[in-house]
Motif scaffolding. Structure first.
Motif, PDB file in Angstrom:
ATOM      1  N   LYS A  95       0.813  -1.205   0.000  1.00 34.88           N
ATOM      2  CA  LYS A  95       0.000   0.000   0.000  1.00 34.88           C
ATOM      3  C   LYS A  95       0.865   1.282   0.000  1.00 34.88           C
ATOM      4  CE  LYS A  95      -3.999   2.039   2.256  1.00 34.88           C
ATOM      5  NZ  LYS A  95      -4.780   2.061   3.485  1.00 34.88           N
ATOM      6  N   ALA A  96       1.935   1.219   0.843  1.00 30.49           N
ATOM      7  CA  ALA A  96       2.838   2.372   0.914  1.00 30.49           C
ATOM      8  C   ALA A  96       3.466   2.614  -0.457  1.00 30.49           C
ATOM      9  CB  ALA A  96       3.923   2.108   1.951  1.00 30.49           C
ATOM     10  N   ASP A  97       3.865   1.478  -1.054  1.00 26.71           N
ATOM     11  CA  ASP A  97       4.447   1.537  -2.394  1.00 26.71           C
ATOM     12  C   ASP A  97       3.522   2.266  -3.376  1.00 26.71           C
ATOM     13  OD1 ASP A  97       6.465  -1.338  -3.117  1.00 26.71           O
ATOM     14  OD2 ASP A  97       6.821   0.788  -3.539  1.00 26.71           O
ATOM     15  N   GLY A  98       2.286   1.757  -3.331  1.00 26.92           N
ATOM     16  CA  GLY A  98       1.287   2.316  -4.237  1.00 26.92           C
ATOM     17  C   GLY A  98       1.080   3.798  -3.975  1.00 26.92           C
ATOM     18  N   LYS A  99       1.100   4.159  -2.709  1.00 26.79           N
ATOM     19  CA  LYS A  99       0.876   5.542  -2.323  1.00 26.79           C
ATOM     20  C   LYS A  99       1.975   6.450  -2.893  1.00 26.79           C
ATOM     21  CE  LYS A  99      -0.970   7.514   1.947  1.00 26.79           C
ATOM     22  NZ  LYS A  99      -0.861   7.348   3.404  1.00 26.79           N
ATOM     23  N   ASN A 100       3.238   5.951  -2.764  1.00 29.77           N
ATOM     24  CA  ASN A 100       4.360   6.738  -3.287  1.00 29.77           C
ATOM     25  C   ASN A 100       4.261   6.937  -4.790  1.00 29.77           C
ATOM     26  OD1 ASN A 100       5.645   7.298  -0.944  1.00 29.77           O
ATOM     27  ND2 ASN A 100       6.936   5.465  -0.967  1.00 29.77           N
ATOM     28  N   ARG A 101       3.902   5.811  -5.436  1.00 28.25           N
ATOM     29  CA  ARG A 101       3.793   5.904  -6.893  1.00 28.25           C
ATOM     30  C   ARG A 101       2.723   6.923  -7.268  1.00 28.25           C
ATOM     31  NH1 ARG A 101       4.660   0.476  -7.765  1.00 28.25           N
ATOM     32  NH2 ARG A 101       2.442   0.055  -7.635  1.00 28.25           N
ATOM     33  N   TRP A 102       1.657   6.856  -6.506  1.00 25.79           N
ATOM     34  CA  TRP A 102       0.542   7.753  -6.781  1.00 25.79           C
ATOM     35  C   TRP A 102       0.968   9.207  -6.609  1.00 25.79           C
ATOM     36  CZ3 TRP A 102      -3.445   8.110  -9.487  1.00 25.79           C
ATOM     37  CH2 TRP A 102      -4.482   8.997  -9.201  1.00 25.79           C
ATOM     38  N   ALA A 103       1.720   9.447  -5.461  1.00 27.70           N
ATOM     39  CA  ALA A 103       2.196  10.806  -5.199  1.00 27.70           C
ATOM     40  C   ALA A 103       3.118  11.254  -6.340  1.00 27.70           C
ATOM     41  CB  ALA A 103       2.932  10.861  -3.872  1.00 27.70           C
ATOM     42  N   GLY A 104       4.020  10.333  -6.743  1.00 23.11           N
ATOM     43  CA  GLY A 104       4.958  10.653  -7.833  1.00 23.11           C
ATOM     44  C   GLY A 104       4.216  11.021  -9.097  1.00 23.11           C
ATOM     45  N   TYR A 105       3.209  10.255  -9.399  1.00 29.45           N
ATOM     46  CA  TYR A 105       2.408  10.495 -10.594  1.00 29.45           C
ATOM     47  C   TYR A 105       1.782  11.887 -10.547  1.00 29.45           C
ATOM     48  CZ  TYR A 105      -1.458  10.238 -13.840  1.00 29.45           C
ATOM     49  OH  TYR A 105      -2.354  10.512 -14.820  1.00 29.45           O
ATOM     50  N   ASN A 106       1.248  12.236  -9.355  1.00 28.84           N
ATOM     51  CA  ASN A 106       0.614  13.537  -9.200  1.00 28.84           C
ATOM     52  C   ASN A 106       1.573  14.702  -9.412  1.00 28.84           C
ATOM     53  OD1 ASN A 106      -2.094  13.429  -8.916  1.00 28.84           O
ATOM     54  ND2 ASN A 106      -2.011  12.835  -6.762  1.00 28.84           N
ATOM     55  N   TYR A 107       2.793  14.547  -8.851  1.00 25.41           N
ATOM     56  CA  TYR A 107       3.775  15.624  -8.996  1.00 25.41           C
ATOM     57  C   TYR A 107       4.082  15.845 -10.461  1.00 25.41           C
ATOM     58  CZ  TYR A 107       4.742  15.919  -4.035  1.00 25.41           C
ATOM     59  OH  TYR A 107       4.632  16.127  -2.691  1.00 25.41           O
ATOM     60  N   GLU A 108       4.306  14.738 -11.150  1.00 22.82           N
ATOM     61  CA  GLU A 108       4.652  14.824 -12.555  1.00 22.82           C
ATOM     62  C   GLU A 108       3.533  15.498 -13.343  1.00 22.82           C
ATOM     63  OE1 GLU A 108       5.422  11.374 -15.234  1.00 22.82           O
ATOM     64  OE2 GLU A 108       6.887  11.011 -13.642  1.00 22.82           O
ATOM     65  N   ARG A 109       2.318  15.052 -13.037  1.00 20.71           N
ATOM     66  CA  ARG A 109       1.174  15.586 -13.731  1.00 20.71           C
ATOM     67  C   ARG A 109       1.045  17.078 -13.459  1.00 20.71           C
ATOM     68  NH1 ARG A 109      -5.223  14.398 -13.828  1.00 20.71           N
ATOM     69  NH2 ARG A 109      -5.441  16.313 -12.683  1.00 20.71           N
ATOM     70  N   ASN A 110       1.325  17.435 -12.203  1.00 18.19           N
ATOM     71  CA  ASN A 110       1.238  18.820 -11.797  1.00 18.19           C
ATOM     72  C   ASN A 110       2.222  19.684 -12.593  1.00 18.19           C
ATOM     73  OD1 ASN A 110      -0.177  20.533 -10.300  1.00 18.19           O
ATOM     74  ND2 ASN A 110       0.939  20.225  -8.394  1.00 18.19           N
ATOM     75  N   ALA A 111       3.446  19.178 -12.737  1.00 20.90           N
ATOM     76  CA  ALA A 111       4.467  19.921 -13.475  1.00 20.90           C
ATOM     77  C   ALA A 111       4.017  20.111 -14.925  1.00 20.90           C
ATOM     78  CB  ALA A 111       5.795  19.167 -13.425  1.00 20.90           C
TER      79      ALA A 111
END
Ligand code: C2E
Ligand code: MG
Ligand code: MG
Ligand code: MG
Length: 281
Positions: A3-19
Motif C-alpha cells: 500500500k505504501a508503495d502504491g501511495k508513493n507511486r501515486w504521489a509521484g504520478y501527481n507531482y509529474e502531472r502537476n508539473a
C-alpha cells in the motif's frame, strides 16, 4: 508494504502531472501575447513533383520561438491552442504570414512560384468569418486563390458537416485548394470522400515504411499505397506522399503514379531563403 508503495507511486504520478499542467498553463497564458509579439514563425517544406523533381508547392509549418523554453515545435503547442481556442487567432496569423510569403514568391517567380499549403484546425472551420477572412487576405495580396492550399486532417474533414462543409465548398469554388492531411491515419468514409470539395490527398508518412528497399519493404503497404493512389485519381484528386525519406520510396511512388512527394529526402522544413535557394539552383 504494497500500500505504501502504491501511495508513493501515486504521489509521484501527481507531482509529474502537476508539473505538466503548470507547463501547459504557462504556455497557454503566454500564447495571446506571443501572437502579438511575433514569437511565432513559419518554416516551409518543399513539395516536389515526382515526374520531374520540380518544386511545385510548399507546406507552411508553424514554430514558436519561446523566450524561456527556446524553439518549440507544433506538437508542443497546437493541441493546447486547439483546446483553448487560441488556434483561431494563431491560425489566422499563420494564414496571413503564409500569404505574405506567397505574395513575395509571386513577385520574384511569377507563375513559377510554388503554391503555399497551410494547416487548418477543425476549430477554424467553425468560425463564421473564415471564408470572408481568406477572401479578404487573398484580395489584399492580389493573389490568385489557387496559390493557397488549406490542409485539414482526415478526422477533421470527415467530421465536417453543415456550415463548415459549406465554408470549404465556398473556398473550393473560389479556387482555393483543399487537401486532406494524414490520409490513412483515421477512419475514412470512402463514400463520403467523393462528396467533399477536395483537391488533393496527402498520404500519411506511415505508409511509406513499406516502400523502403528490401529487407524493409512490405508488399501489403505497397499495395495499399497503389490502391489509394488509384482511388484518389479515380475521384479526380491529386496525391501527395508525406514522409518520404529515401530514394527507393520516391522511385516506387513515381512508378505507382503518385503525383507529388514531401519529406526529408528532398528537404527538411526551413526558412523561406532555403526555398529560394532551391528555386534558383
Ligand atoms: P503535418 O501537417 O502532417 O506536417 C508534416 C509533419 O511531418 C511536419 O512536422 C514535418 O516536419 C514532418 N516531416 C516532414 N518530412 C518528414 C519526413 O521525411 N520524416 C518524418 N518523420 N517527418 C517529416 P511538424 O512541423 O513537427 O508539424 C507537426 C504537425 O503540427 C503538422 O503535421 C500539423 O498537423 C501541425 N501543424 C503545423 N503547423 C500548423 C499550423 O500552422 N496550424 C495547425 N492547425 N497545425 C499545424
Ligand atoms: Mg499538414
Ligand atoms: Mg501530414
Ligand atoms: Mg499531422
Amino acid at each position: 508494504w504494497a500500500k505504501a508503495d502504491g501511495k508513493n507511486r501515486w504521489a509521484g504520478y501527481n507531482y509529474e502531472r502537476n508539473a505538466r499542467e503548470v507547463a501547459r498553463f504557462t504556455l497557454a497564458a503566454r500564447m495571446p501575447a506571443a501572437v502579438e509579439s511575433e514569437e511565432f514563425y513559419v518554416d516551409y517544406q518543399p513539395i516536389v513533383r515526382l515526374a520531374d523533381g520540380k518544386l511545385v508547392g510548399v507546406e507552411a509549418l508553424v514554430r514558436w520561438s519561446h523566450p524561456e523554453f527556446g524553439r518549440l515545435g507544433p506538437d508542443q503547442f497546437i493541441g493546447l491552442a486547439e483546446e483553448t481556442g487560441l488556434i483561431v487567432p494563431l491560425g489566422r496569423w499563420v494564414l496571413r504570414e503564409a500569404t505574405r510569403q506567397a505574395r513575395r514568391w509571386r513577385d520574384i517567380y511569377g507563375d513559377q512560384a510554388p503554391w503555399v499549403s497551410v494547416n487548418v484546425a477543425a476549430r477554424q472551420t467553425v468560425e463564421p468569418t473564415l471564408v470572408d477572412d481568406i477572401a479578404t487576405i487573398l484580395r489584399a495580396a492580389e493573389l490568385p486563390p489557387s496559390s493557397i492550399q488549406l490542409e485539414l486532417t482526415e478526422s477533421a474533414i470527415m467530421a465536417t458537416t453543415g456550415v463548415p462543409l459549406e465554408a470549404l465548398r465556398a473556398l473550393s469554388d473560389m479556387g482555393v485548394r483543399i487537401a486532406i492531411d494524414d490520409f490513412g491515419t483515421g477512419y475514412s468514409n470512402l463514400a463520403y470522400l467523393r462528396h467533399l470539395p477536395v483537391h488533393s490527398i496527402k498520404l500519411a508518412g506511415r505508409f511509406m515504411e513499406g516502400l523502403r528497399a528490401a529487407p524493409d519493404a512490405d508488399e501489403a503497404d505497397a499495395r495499399i499505397v497503389s490502391t489509394l493512389v488509384e482511388l484518389a485519381h479515380a475521384l479526380g484528386h491529386d496525391v501527395v506522399a508525406e514522409g518520404v525519406e529515401d530514394p527507393e520510396q520516391a522511385e516506387r511512388l513515381r512508378l505507382i503514379g503518385c503525383d507529388t512527394a514531401q519529406g526529408w529526402l528532398f528537404a527538411k522544413p526551413g526558412p523561406p531563403e532555403e526555398i529560394e535557394r532551391w528555386l534558383e539552383s
